[in-house]
Design a protein around this motif. Sequence first.
Motif, PDB file in Angstrom:
ATOM      1  N   GLU A  93       0.943  -1.579   0.388  1.00 20.63           N
ATOM      2  CA  GLU A  93      -0.009  -0.068   0.009  1.00 20.63           C
ATOM      3  C   GLU A  93       0.767   1.268  -0.033  1.00 20.63           C
ATOM      4  O   GLU A  93       0.132   2.181  -0.856  1.00 20.63           O
ATOM      5  N   GLN A  94       2.179   1.335   0.255  1.00 20.99           N
ATOM      6  CA  GLN A  94       2.760   2.816   1.103  1.00 20.99           C
ATOM      7  C   GLN A  94       3.597   2.634  -0.768  1.00 20.99           C
ATOM      8  O   GLN A  94       3.634   4.162  -0.914  1.00 20.99           O
ATOM      9  N   CYS A  95       4.038   1.780  -1.392  1.00 16.31           N
ATOM     10  CA  CYS A  95       4.340   1.924  -3.085  1.00 16.31           C
ATOM     11  C   CYS A  95       2.950   2.422  -3.665  1.00 16.31           C
ATOM     12  O   CYS A  95       3.503   3.631  -4.759  1.00 16.31           O
ATOM     13  N   GLN A  96       2.170   1.716  -3.591  1.00 16.50           N
ATOM     14  CA  GLN A  96       1.027   2.282  -4.452  1.00 16.50           C
ATOM     15  C   GLN A  96       0.630   4.140  -4.057  1.00 16.50           C
ATOM     16  O   GLN A  96       0.494   4.966  -4.929  1.00 16.50           O
ATOM     17  N   VAL A  97       0.913   4.631  -2.723  1.00 17.22           N
ATOM     18  CA  VAL A  97       0.092   5.350  -2.082  1.00 17.22           C
ATOM     19  C   VAL A  97       1.279   6.515  -2.604  1.00 17.22           C
ATOM     20  O   VAL A  97       1.259   7.703  -2.827  1.00 17.22           O
ATOM     21  N   PHE A  98       2.763   6.063  -2.684  1.00 15.44           N
ATOM     22  CA  PHE A  98       3.644   7.471  -2.904  1.00 15.44           C
ATOM     23  C   PHE A  98       4.578   6.768  -3.602  1.00 15.44           C
ATOM     24  O   PHE A  98       5.188   7.422  -4.074  1.00 15.44           O
ATOM     25  N   GLY A  99       4.325   5.854  -4.806  1.00 16.55           N
ATOM     26  CA  GLY A  99       4.412   5.907  -6.035  1.00 16.55           C
ATOM     27  C   GLY A  99       5.942   5.378  -6.203  1.00 16.55           C
ATOM     28  O   GLY A  99       6.566   5.952  -7.080  1.00 16.55           O
ATOM     29  N   PHE A 100       6.014   4.765  -5.773  1.00 20.58           N
ATOM     30  CA  PHE A 100       7.351   4.424  -5.290  1.00 20.58           C
ATOM     31  C   PHE A 100       6.817   2.159  -6.379  1.00 20.58           C
ATOM     32  O   PHE A 100       6.098   1.664  -6.505  1.00 20.58           O
TER      33      PHE A 100
END
Length: 210
Positions: A93-100
């Motif tokens: 989810e962090q990757c999706q939210v922050f564009g990683f």
Amino acid sequence: MLQYKIIPVTDFQQNSTLLWCDQSQKAALIDPGGEPDLLCSELESRKLIPEKILLTHAHIDHVGAVAELARRWSIPIEGPHQADRFWLDSLAEQCQVFGFPKVESFIPQRWLKQHDQVTVGELLLEVRHCPGHTPGHIIFYHADSKLAWVGDVLFKGSIGRTDFPQSDTASLLKCIREQLLPLGDEVRFIPGHGPMSSFGEERHSNPFLR
């Protein structure tokens, strides 16, 4: 003797640190947030021996290259405090939210807590639990060098964000005043982003600490 090189990575320019013991040539990476090939080349160019990965906290911009590097080198991951486990459980989810880019999930071989110690070769680092930016945030301190790695707790002229889940401004400021500043004005620190500073400089000039 402790040696180090700060290596900013990704568009977020987060500070990853290559830290090594010049007696043993054993090395650790602190907060390898991305660009694993770059971090590998920095270590290999110095003919260092990778020993472990150390984490101050579990936000994606500080852990993005961890799983890949740990697998490449077959080395353990130490830190952060277990209170940050929910952040590691949400890496996708962090990757999706922050564009990683998508990264592999992982669990540290060793969670760290207040007053723990970690070694890199013959070096000894002290651990301090400093919640506020994240609940499981820790910092690493090398007393002989009067040098600290503070992640996103404190910056030159600023402090860490507290608008994330389980962040808390009062806890962050309390940790800075009770865990960091008492180490001494002469202690230099490497933040998670931006230039180095000293606790003395921030004590006198940081508007958030006045």
